[in-house]
Scaffold this motif. Structure first.
Motif, PDB file in Angstrom:
ATOM      1  N   GLU A  45       0.842  -1.193   0.000  1.00  0.00           N
ATOM      2  CA  GLU A  45       0.000   0.000   0.000  1.00  0.00           C
ATOM      3  C   GLU A  45       0.878   1.244   0.000  1.00  0.00           C
ATOM      4  N   VAL A  46       0.436   2.295  -0.719  1.00  0.00           N
ATOM      5  CA  VAL A  46       1.101   3.596  -0.688  1.00  0.00           C
ATOM      6  C   VAL A  46       0.026   4.649  -0.465  1.00  0.00           C
ATOM      7  N   SER A  70      12.567  -6.107   3.773  1.00  0.00           N
ATOM      8  CA  SER A  70      13.653  -6.528   2.888  1.00  0.00           C
ATOM      9  C   SER A  70      14.722  -7.316   3.642  1.00  0.00           C
ATOM     10  N   GLU A  71      14.786  -7.150   4.956  1.00  0.00           N
ATOM     11  CA  GLU A  71      15.711  -7.890   5.820  1.00  0.00           C
ATOM     12  C   GLU A  71      14.930  -8.350   7.046  1.00  0.00           C
ATOM     13  N   PRO A  72      15.412  -9.376   7.753  1.00  0.00           N
ATOM     14  CA  PRO A  72      14.667  -9.884   8.907  1.00  0.00           C
ATOM     15  C   PRO A  72      14.303  -8.826   9.944  1.00  0.00           C
ATOM     16  N   ASP A  73      15.189  -7.864  10.198  1.00  0.00           N
ATOM     17  CA  ASP A  73      14.895  -6.843  11.198  1.00  0.00           C
ATOM     18  C   ASP A  73      14.470  -5.527  10.560  1.00  0.00           C
ATOM     19  N   GLY A  74      14.160  -5.544   9.268  1.00  0.00           N
ATOM     20  CA  GLY A  74      13.802  -4.329   8.542  1.00  0.00           C
ATOM     21  C   GLY A  74      12.371  -3.890   8.815  1.00  0.00           C
ATOM     22  N   ALA A  75      12.131  -2.613   8.541  1.00  0.00           N
ATOM     23  CA  ALA A  75      10.807  -2.040   8.748  1.00  0.00           C
ATOM     24  C   ALA A  75       9.887  -2.388   7.576  1.00  0.00           C
ATOM     25  N   THR A  76       8.598  -2.486   7.847  1.00  0.00           N
ATOM     26  CA  THR A  76       7.610  -2.698   6.791  1.00  0.00           C
ATOM     27  C   THR A  76       6.785  -1.435   6.561  1.00  0.00           C
ATOM     28  N   ASP A  77       7.022  -0.413   7.354  1.00  0.00           N
ATOM     29  CA  ASP A  77       6.295   0.845   7.254  1.00  0.00           C
ATOM     30  C   ASP A  77       7.312   1.958   7.065  1.00  0.00           C
ATOM     31  N   LEU A  78       7.296   2.610   5.906  1.00  0.00           N
ATOM     32  CA  LEU A  78       8.266   3.646   5.574  1.00  0.00           C
ATOM     33  C   LEU A  78       7.523   4.946   5.344  1.00  0.00           C
ATOM     34  N   GLN A  79       7.918   6.004   6.040  1.00  0.00           N
ATOM     35  CA  GLN A  79       7.321   7.320   5.839  1.00  0.00           C
ATOM     36  C   GLN A  79       8.408   8.294   5.440  1.00  0.00           C
ATOM     37  N   THR A  80       8.137   9.071   4.411  1.00  0.00           N
ATOM     38  CA  THR A  80       9.097  10.072   3.965  1.00  0.00           C
ATOM     39  C   THR A  80       8.950  11.329   4.808  1.00  0.00           C
ATOM     40  N   PRO A  81       9.970  12.155   4.815  1.00  0.00           N
ATOM     41  CA  PRO A  81       9.795  13.491   5.395  1.00  0.00           C
ATOM     42  C   PRO A  81       8.826  14.276   4.516  1.00  0.00           C
ATOM     43  N   ASP A  84      -3.302  10.924  -9.203  1.00  0.00           N
ATOM     44  CA  ASP A  84      -3.744  11.966 -10.136  1.00  0.00           C
ATOM     45  C   ASP A  84      -4.447  13.069  -9.365  1.00  0.00           C
ATOM     46  N   GLY A  85      -4.389  14.289  -9.879  1.00  0.00           N
ATOM     47  CA  GLY A  85      -5.110  15.411  -9.294  1.00  0.00           C
ATOM     48  C   GLY A  85      -4.662  15.768  -7.890  1.00  0.00           C
ATOM     49  N   VAL A  86      -3.370  15.707  -7.638  1.00  0.00           N
ATOM     50  CA  VAL A  86      -2.836  16.006  -6.312  1.00  0.00           C
ATOM     51  C   VAL A  86      -2.755  17.521  -6.131  1.00  0.00           C
ATOM     52  N   PRO A  87      -3.397  18.065  -5.093  1.00  0.00           N
ATOM     53  CA  PRO A  87      -3.304  19.508  -4.857  1.00  0.00           C
ATOM     54  C   PRO A  87      -1.913  19.899  -4.352  1.00  0.00           C
ATOM     55  N   HIS A  88      -1.551  21.150  -4.590  1.00  0.00           N
ATOM     56  CA  HIS A  88      -0.269  21.662  -4.112  1.00  0.00           C
ATOM     57  C   HIS A  88      -0.276  21.753  -2.594  1.00  0.00           C
ATOM     58  N   GLY A  89       0.882  21.582  -1.992  1.00  0.00           N
ATOM     59  CA  GLY A  89       1.015  21.711  -0.548  1.00  0.00           C
ATOM     60  C   GLY A  89       2.030  20.740   0.008  1.00  0.00           C
ATOM     61  N   LEU A  90       2.219  20.800   1.314  1.00  0.00           N
ATOM     62  CA  LEU A  90       3.134  19.883   1.985  1.00  0.00           C
ATOM     63  C   LEU A  90       2.580  18.472   1.916  1.00  0.00           C
ATOM     64  N   SER A  91       3.448  17.541   1.592  1.00  0.00           N
ATOM     65  CA  SER A  91       3.022  16.161   1.391  1.00  0.00           C
ATOM     66  C   SER A  91       4.009  15.208   2.042  1.00  0.00           C
ATOM     67  N   ARG A  92       3.547  14.001   2.274  1.00  0.00           N
ATOM     68  CA  ARG A  92       4.375  12.923   2.805  1.00  0.00           C
ATOM     69  C   ARG A  92       3.837  11.626   2.224  1.00  0.00           C
ATOM     70  N   LEU A  93       4.729  10.691   1.915  1.00  0.00           N
ATOM     71  CA  LEU A  93       4.311   9.376   1.433  1.00  0.00           C
ATOM     72  C   LEU A  93       4.505   8.346   2.534  1.00  0.00           C
ATOM     73  N   ARG A  94       3.543   7.458   2.659  1.00  0.00           N
ATOM     74  CA  ARG A  94       3.641   6.339   3.590  1.00  0.00           C
ATOM     75  C   ARG A  94       3.521   5.058   2.777  1.00  0.00           C
ATOM     76  N   VAL A  95       4.567   4.238   2.837  1.00  0.00           N
ATOM     77  CA  VAL A  95       4.621   2.992   2.079  1.00  0.00           C
ATOM     78  C   VAL A  95       4.562   1.824   3.054  1.00  0.00           C
ATOM     79  N   LEU A  96       3.623   0.937   2.827  1.00  0.00           N
ATOM     80  CA  LEU A  96       3.516  -0.281   3.620  1.00  0.00           C
ATOM     81  C   LEU A  96       3.997  -1.430   2.743  1.00  0.00           C
ATOM     82  N   LEU A  97       5.072  -2.079   3.184  1.00  0.00           N
ATOM     83  CA  LEU A  97       5.630  -3.206   2.432  1.00  0.00           C
ATOM     84  C   LEU A  97       4.957  -4.501   2.861  1.00  0.00           C
ATOM     85  N   ALA A  98       4.791  -5.416   1.933  1.00  0.00           N
ATOM     86  CA  ALA A  98       4.201  -6.721   2.245  1.00  0.00           C
ATOM     87  C   ALA A  98       5.126  -7.524   3.147  1.00  0.00           C
TER      88      ALA A  98
END
Length: 152
Positions: free
Chosen positions: A98-99, A137-148, A120-134
């Protein structure tokens, strides 16, 4: 008869006398909790390409950003689409479940196709992406990544 407050105070005094907490414990726990989710909370943001000095409209209006937490990488292109809106296309090198695009106005769920996502149709402004990995990538790696936050 002793009330609960007095009883708890007596138990606390007894435990402090019998088995006191190490002096550095509170500071160590605060530091551990504060740093435990850094990989999940923030990815490293680096600007790859943005030619804001061009005199004509075109590729200069496109913003390319790269995010990484050291294990998972994400490339994002933001281009003007319609009046006062943009299109955001991105690619993640992990197994994406999920993103979400998070803005003050709300959240948007991405259209996913493998490691590719778009909004599509993204309004201008401050944004952040949140990626949920299935899966991490490593045994102790995170599955939830949020950008600044970044400006669209």
């Amino acid at each position: 008869m002793i009330d609960d407050t007095a009883l708890f105070a007596a138990i606390r005094r007894a435990w402090r006398a019998i088995d006191p907490a190490p002096a550095h414990l509170a500071d160590a726990m605060i530091a551990a909790v504060a740093t435990a989710d850094l990989a999940r909370e923030y990815a490293l943001l680096s600007l790859i390409d943005s030619d804001a000095t061009a005199a004509v409209r075109g590729d200069a209006d496109m913003l390319t950003l790269q995010f990484s937490d050291g294990r998972t990488n994400m490339l994002v292109h933001v281009t003007p689409a319609e009046r006062d809106a943009c299109r955001l296309d991105g690619w993640v090198d992990g197994d994406v479940a999920e993103v979400r695009l998070i803005q003050d106005a709300g959240e948007h769920l991405a259209d996913l196709e493998g490691g590719r996502f778009s909004f599509d149709g993204v309004p201008h402004g401050l944004s952040r992406l949140r990626v949920l990995l299935a899966a991490a990538s490593e045994p102790d790696g995170a599955t939830d990544l949020q950008t600044p936050r970044f400006e669209i």
